[in-house]
Design an enzyme around this catalytic site. Structure first.
Site, PDB file in Angstrom:
ATOM      1  N   GLU A  65      34.914 -36.747-108.436  1.00 12.65           N
ATOM      2  CA  GLU A  65      34.571 -36.909-107.012  1.00 12.65           C
ATOM      3  C   GLU A  65      35.569 -37.845-106.321  1.00 12.65           C
ATOM      4  OE1 GLU A  65      32.432 -35.076-105.397  1.00 12.65           O
ATOM      5  OE2 GLU A  65      31.803 -34.100-107.253  1.00 12.65           O
ATOM      6  N   HIS A  96      26.411 -16.213-105.454  1.00 11.15           N
ATOM      7  CA  HIS A  96      27.567 -16.078-104.559  1.00 11.15           C
ATOM      8  C   HIS A  96      27.685 -14.702-103.907  1.00 11.15           C
ATOM      9  CE1 HIS A  96      28.227 -19.565-107.014  1.00 11.15           C
ATOM     10  NE2 HIS A  96      29.225 -19.952-106.255  1.00 11.15           N
TER      11      HIS A  96
HETATM   12 ZN   LIG Z   1      34.622 -31.113-106.944  1.00  9.44          ZN
END
Ligand SMILES: [Zn+2]
Ligand SMILES: *[C@@H]1O[C@H](CO)[C@@H](O)[C@H](O)[C@H]1NC(C)=O
Ligand SMILES: *[C@@H]1O[C@H](CO)[C@@H](O)[C@H](O)[C@H]1NC(C)=O
Ligand SMILES: *[C@@H]1O[C@H](CO)[C@@H](O)[C@H](O)[C@H]1NC(C)=O
Ligand SMILES: *[C@@H]1O[C@H](CO)[C@@H](O)[C@H](O)[C@H]1NC(C)=O
Length: 647
Positions: A384, A513
């Site tokens: 992150e 998706h």
């Molecule tokens: Zn990521």
């Protein structure tokens, strides 16, 4: 309105230039004046847009942050309003920007031209309002069907409460009961496949949206993001590079499954039954007890050591920040520490999925992460923080360039850093392991665990959009949608369904998706490029030296390498201001996706697999061992059979 006035003036000027060009043989002077005037007007326009964007974007992102870190009805409402406002504004600004498109040939400043080129693609919101509503309604209906899917218990068919997060994942990993797994696999598809009729409508609207953006169909529009005429062939070529390694994993898994389920279910040379791999889509094969080369060797896990040393969420984030500034990259600003959410707050409900946030003002960046003091979370935090580093590096770009160089690169860099952090060498440098070396058996297990996640994912990640593009561009006729899907599943992934499928099914829809219309290619790209970037950074760091067994790629950690950090910055600071091949060339010396770094990373495992498969006389690859999908004969359009399940 001054804007209109300026516009008229510009058109006049270009017209004048054209007339001058036609009239005289040496129109240089006129054209020069006109393009300078044009460019300065364009710059002014873009600058204004940019300031406005930062304000509007900040409002929308703030509303989203408020909701995701404090889930209340009120915050949800605020978020919806903010999103509405933002999308109205982006549409307006797209309409303004589009007016410049016809002038693109007159710009000499490639930077300006590129901004307009990117600004001219809006996506589905380019549709007229009524059709846009229809489009978003269909998608939300399709995702609602997906989200609400639960299946009935095998032993207790009256109880239909097993959902993806309510035990289904665990059941798929733990059960070795062939019929139970088949029941689960089929039931999931029976329910999620109900969207087939809506998907037809979706395809029509999606293609209309693409044409409103100047593309022939949605497939072409998705591919355009990769800015390469040969991108489809490049993907195919990369898959051909990976396939030999995948076939070794496939043959190994087939033997292990055959030992459990018998050779009439898992045949010697056949594809794998898709319901036995511990995952609903067989996109990762998390059956550690079955597939680890040395199951009795415990995995490396520094969690207890982290806890013993008194690590906290805060110190884990600090370690990640140090990772970057050790490489001569940028520290996160003080506001990051004040505003991020790094643990579950006591006074409100949060959406715990880890995420990184760019508030579009060049100074406010945050992470939301419900941290546990574990090795896994330590790695995730570094991933992150790589996103935040990327935000920091491209923060001075115009907003349209504040993005990864292509849709897969943000993730690829995050994963490349994670590969480095997970290495025993790095854990040792953090003082969490007593030696940078682990046993051969532990190393093979680690590589296998990673391969069952990252290598077996690739054929799936490749085929999802391959199928979707065929559907969108119409090269796979609607009457063959499902069998076309199974052709790809067989051909690329080496999978077969547990029983004969037909056009009454719609198995592509079993993955979120598809109903939610989220592109999948970016995952393929990021899984390939993470190894490519990792290798490049490792070479800069001198931690990977081809041919030197003490400097193997899978052992590399580029922590504290200034050369690697400088290379990373060179890529990151460009954002998407240049086509991505140029961006990665700076760091990797390559201009294309390349699977050879991945092959190199897994080399020791591949050698082990080749030997093990040879020892057991396993067939490498797969051959058909039955029929998998019943192609229908062409039929008239008024046959309603297909729509019956859609209610
Ligand atoms: Zn990521
Ligand atoms: C959460 O949001 C509500 C508004 O819905 C607000 O009243 C409350 O103060 C917020 N809580 C925190 C801790 O920010
Ligand atoms: C699978 O589960 C069902 C229901 O619990 C049971 O009847 C059956 O015997 C099991 N099969 C195997 C091979 O364990
Ligand atoms: C560190 O990064 C800065 C840019 O932020 C650069 O100017 C400098 O040369 C780098 N230092 C080294 C030793 O490479
Ligand atoms: C992580 O911590 C949360 C509380 O912050 C807890 O509910 C959860 O069970 C923990 N997860 C693991 C895997 O330890």
């Amino acid at each position: 309105m001054p804007r209109t006035l300026l516009w008229a003036l510009l058109l006049l000027l270009t017209a004048a230039a054209a007339v001058a060009a036609a009239a005289a043989n040496t129109p240089e002077a006129t054209v020069k004046v006109s393009h300078l005037v044009l460019e300065s007007a364009a710059r002014e326009f873009l600058l204004k847009q940019d300031l406005r964007y930062s304000r509007e974007c900040k409002l929308a992102v703030t509303a989203s942050w408020n909701y995701h870190t404090n889930v209340t009805r009120r915050n949800r409402q605020d978020l919806e309003e903010a999103q509405e406002r933002f999308s109205e504004w982006t549409k307006e600004s797209w309409e303004e920007a589009r007016k410049w498109i016809s002038l693109l040939p007159y710009f000499r400043d490639t930077d300006i031209a590129r901004q307009f080129k990117l600004l001219s693609v809006l996506g589905a919101p380019a549709l007229p309002k009524a059709e846009l509503l229809k489009y978003t309604r269909i998608i939300s209906e399709m995702t609602a069907i997906y989200d609400s899917t639960t299946i009935c218990r095998y032993q207790n068919p009256g109880r239909c409460d097993v959902g993806m997060n309510k035990g289904l994942n665990k059941l798929l990993r733990k059960s070795r009961n062939y019929s139970e797994l088949k029941h689960v696999w089929k039931s999931w598809r029976e329910s999620t496949g109900r969207i087939r009729h809506r998907y037809q409508q979706f395809v029509q609207l999606a293609n209309k949206a693409a044409s409103a953006n100047g593309f022939r169909n949605m497939a072409e529009m998705s591919l355009a993001q990769y800015e390469s005429e040969s991108f489809r062939e490049d993907m195919a070529a990369v898959w051909r590079q990976i396939r030999p390694l995948y076939e070794q994993l496939h043959a190994f898994a087939r033997r292990k499954l055959r030992e459990v389920y018998g050779s009439d279910r898992v045949t010697q040379r056949g594809p794998l039954p898709a319901h036995l791999l511990g995952n609903m889509w067989a996109l990762s094969w998390k059956l550690d007890d079955l597939f680890l080369p040395f199951p009795e060797t415990p995995p490396v896990d520094v969690t207890p050591e982290m806890q013993r040393q008194g690590y906290t969420p805060r110190t884990m984030f600090e370690a990640a920040d140090r990772f970057f500034y050790s490489m001569n990259l940028t520290r996160v600003p003080a506001s990051f520490w004040r505003r991020s959410v790094t643990r579950v707050p006591a006074d409100r409900q949060v959406v715990c999925h880890p995420s990184s946030w760019d508030f579009c003002d060049g100074s406010d960046f945050r992470i939301k992460h419900c941290t546990n003091v574990t090795q896994k979370d330590l790695v995730t935090i570094h991933h992150e923080m790589t996103h935040v580093q990327y935000f920091l590096q491209y923060r001075s770009q115009p907003y349209i360039f504040r993005a990864g160089a292509n849709p897969g690169i943000h993730e690829a860099l995050g994963h490349a850093v994670a590969l480095s952090v997970e290495s025993p060498r790095h854990l040792w440098r953090l003082g969490l392991l007593s030696s940078p070396h682990i046993s051969y058996k532990a190393e093979m297990n680690d590589l296998m665990r990673l391969a069952l996640d990252k290598v077996v994912f690739l054929p799936y990640a490749y085929l999802v959009d391959l199928w979707r593009w065929k559907v969108l561009e119409g090269s796979l006729p609607e009457k063959d949608w499902n069998c076309g899907w199974w052709d790809l599943k067989y051909e690329i992934q080496g999978m077969k369904p547990p029983e004969l499928r037909s056009e009454a099914d719609f198995d592509a829809a079993s993955k979120y998706h598809i109903p939610a219309n989220i592109a999948y290619t970016r995952y393929f790209v990021s899984f390939i490029m993470q190894f490519q970037l990792h290798k490049a950074l490792c070479m800069k760091a001198g931690e990977y030296v081809p041919g030197d067994p003490t400097k193997s790629l899978h052992k590399c950690d580029f922590y504290s390498s200034i050369r690697a950090g400088n290379a990373m910055r060179e890529m990151m600071r460009l954002g998407s201001s240049k086509p991505w091949p140029e961006v990665i060339e700076a760091a990797t010396g390559e201009r294309k996706m390349d699977g050879s770094a991945l092959r190199e990373y897994f080399k020791p495992l591949e050698m082990w697999l080749i030997e093990d498969n040879a020892k057991h006389g396993e067939f490498i690859g797969w051959r058909p061992d039955g029929e998998y999908c019943l192609y229908e004969k062409p039929r008239t359009t008024d046959n309603p059979a297909r729509c019956q399940t859609d209610n």
